[in-house]
Motif scaffolding. Structure first.
Motif, PDB file in Angstrom:
ATOM      1  N   ASN A  22       0.832  -1.201   0.000  1.00 42.36           N
ATOM      2  CA  ASN A  22       0.000   0.000   0.000  1.00 42.36           C
ATOM      3  C   ASN A  22       0.871   1.258   0.000  1.00 42.36           C
ATOM      4  OD1 ASN A  22      -1.832   2.075   0.496  1.00 42.36           O
ATOM      5  ND2 ASN A  22      -3.028   0.874   1.957  1.00 42.36           N
ATOM      6  N   SER A  23       0.862   2.009  -1.092  1.00 43.20           N
ATOM      7  CA  SER A  23       1.704   3.201  -1.193  1.00 43.20           C
ATOM      8  C   SER A  23       1.222   4.340  -0.285  1.00 43.20           C
ATOM      9  CB  SER A  23       1.749   3.676  -2.643  1.00 43.20           C
ATOM     10  OG  SER A  23       0.436   3.950  -3.097  1.00 43.20           O
ATOM     11  N   MET A  24       0.044   4.171   0.334  1.00 45.65           N
ATOM     12  CA  MET A  24      -0.477   5.206   1.230  1.00 45.65           C
ATOM     13  C   MET A  24       0.082   5.088   2.645  1.00 45.65           C
ATOM     14  SD  MET A  24      -2.241   7.006  -0.731  1.00 45.65           S
ATOM     15  CE  MET A  24      -3.051   8.087   0.436  1.00 45.65           C
ATOM     16  N   PHE A  25       0.763   3.993   2.952  1.00 45.90           N
ATOM     17  CA  PHE A  25       1.384   3.883   4.271  1.00 45.90           C
ATOM     18  C   PHE A  25       2.406   4.998   4.415  1.00 45.90           C
ATOM     19  CE2 PHE A  25      -0.931   0.363   5.191  1.00 45.90           C
ATOM     20  CZ  PHE A  25      -0.497  -0.879   4.752  1.00 45.90           C
ATOM     21  N   ALA A  28       5.768  -3.250  10.934  1.00 44.56           N
ATOM     22  CA  ALA A  28       4.379  -2.791  10.926  1.00 44.56           C
ATOM     23  C   ALA A  28       4.292  -1.473  10.172  1.00 44.56           C
ATOM     24  CB  ALA A  28       3.856  -2.641  12.349  1.00 44.56           C
ATOM     25  N   ALA A  29       3.163  -1.232   9.534  1.00 46.89           N
ATOM     26  CA  ALA A  29       2.936  -0.014   8.776  1.00 46.89           C
ATOM     27  C   ALA A  29       1.657   0.653   9.266  1.00 46.89           C
ATOM     28  CB  ALA A  29       2.825  -0.321   7.297  1.00 46.89           C
ATOM     29  N   LYS A  30       1.685   1.985   9.306  1.00 47.70           N
ATOM     30  CA  LYS A  30       0.513   2.728   9.771  1.00 47.70           C
ATOM     31  C   LYS A  30      -0.342   3.134   8.580  1.00 47.70           C
ATOM     32  CE  LYS A  30       0.889   7.093  11.051  1.00 47.70           C
ATOM     33  NZ  LYS A  30      -0.082   7.825  10.232  1.00 47.70           N
ATOM     34  N   ASP A  31      -1.651   2.833   8.673  1.00 51.56           N
ATOM     35  CA  ASP A  31      -2.524   3.225   7.584  1.00 51.56           C
ATOM     36  C   ASP A  31      -3.194   4.567   7.906  1.00 51.56           C
ATOM     37  OD1 ASP A  31      -5.339   0.950   8.294  1.00 51.56           O
ATOM     38  OD2 ASP A  31      -4.686   2.782   9.285  1.00 51.56           O
ATOM     39  N   SER A  32      -4.074   4.997   7.027  1.00 57.37           N
ATOM     40  CA  SER A  32      -4.673   6.329   7.168  1.00 57.37           C
ATOM     41  C   SER A  32      -5.580   6.457   8.378  1.00 57.37           C
ATOM     42  CB  SER A  32      -5.464   6.665   5.899  1.00 57.37           C
ATOM     43  OG  SER A  32      -6.420   5.665   5.655  1.00 57.37           O
ATOM     44  N   ASN A  33      -6.002   5.327   8.958  1.00 62.24           N
ATOM     45  CA  ASN A  33      -6.819   5.341  10.171  1.00 62.24           C
ATOM     46  C   ASN A  33      -5.977   5.162  11.432  1.00 62.24           C
ATOM     47  OD1 ASN A  33      -9.354   5.609   8.854  1.00 62.24           O
ATOM     48  ND2 ASN A  33      -9.280   3.436   8.327  1.00 62.24           N
TER      49      ASN A  33
END
Lengths: 114, 111
Positions: free
Chosen positions: B27-30, B91-96
């Protein structure tokens, strides 16, 4: 500073029985998470609380799992009835606020359903 | 669909050498990535993180590198010590603000 406390550390139950886990967060931490970690996998978020309100419970199997965080402090996670596939480590984590990502984890509760 | 992948379940490294743990994401949004370390019978503990606006972050013996174009990050530990033997999670953080976790890599440091 005391860390995140979880109890019990271990629990063995038969399928179809019920079980409850308890978490006491770090003092002042508003955000609390319950994760399920199955052996060989990373933690999977079950539910996130902001104070005593639910922020995200989209991955919580609501037909059998429930969680609450009364007064925005301690939290309990319940499974009723348990299935064999619920065998996992249940981790509680807390952060000061929702935007914080460096979470502090408890030691977890290892559940075995037989 | 695994958005964060750690393709090596285990890694064995000689004490004193460099340990390199890899992580790929889809996911490039991370926009924020973390590494956690976990000993048996304990919860994960935060180790080091990196924002997507950086390509490197260093903390003592630990350095995290981020290659956004390749959607790849790596954790370097040098020199490796026996106490580094543990499972390492990416771990990666998403938009939420949710963390999406990899499956972990078990690092074994040989004396």
């Amino acid at each position: 500073e005391a860390g995140v406390a979880q109890s019990p550390r271990y629990k063995i139950i038969e399928k179809r029985q019920s079980v409850a886990f308890w978490c006491n967060p770090i003092s002042g931490h508003a955000t609390l998470y319950w994760y399920q970690q199955i052996l060989g996998q990373g933690p999977k978020l079950l539910i996130q609380f902001q104070n005593n309100g639910v922020v995200d419970d989209s991955q919580l199997p609501k037909d059998r799992f429930s969680a609450e965080r009364l007064k925005g402090v301690d939290s309990t996670l319940k499974i009723q009835p348990a299935k064999l596939e619920d065998s996992a480590v249940y981790l509680c984590a807390t952060t000061p606020g929702r935007a914080n990502t460096e979470a502090f984890f408890g030691q977890g509760t290892r559940l075995t359903v037989v | 669909d695994q958005q964060v992948k750690q393709n090596s379940p285990s890694l064995s490294v000689q004490e004193g050498r460099i340990s390199i743990l890899n992580c790929d994401y889809t996911n490039s949004m991370f926009d924020y990535f973390l590494w956690y370390k976990k000993y048996p019978a304990e919860g994960p503990t935060f180790l080091i993180s990196i924002s997507s606006i950086k390509d490197k972050n260093e903390d003592g013996r630990f350095t995290v590198f981020l290659n956004k174009s390749a959607k790849h990050l790596s954790l370097h530990i040098v020199p490796s010590q026996p106490g580094d033997s543990a499972v390492y999670f990416c771990a990666a953080k998403d938009s939420n603000y949710q963390l999406i976790w990899g499956a972990g890599t078990k690092l074994i440091i040989k004396p």
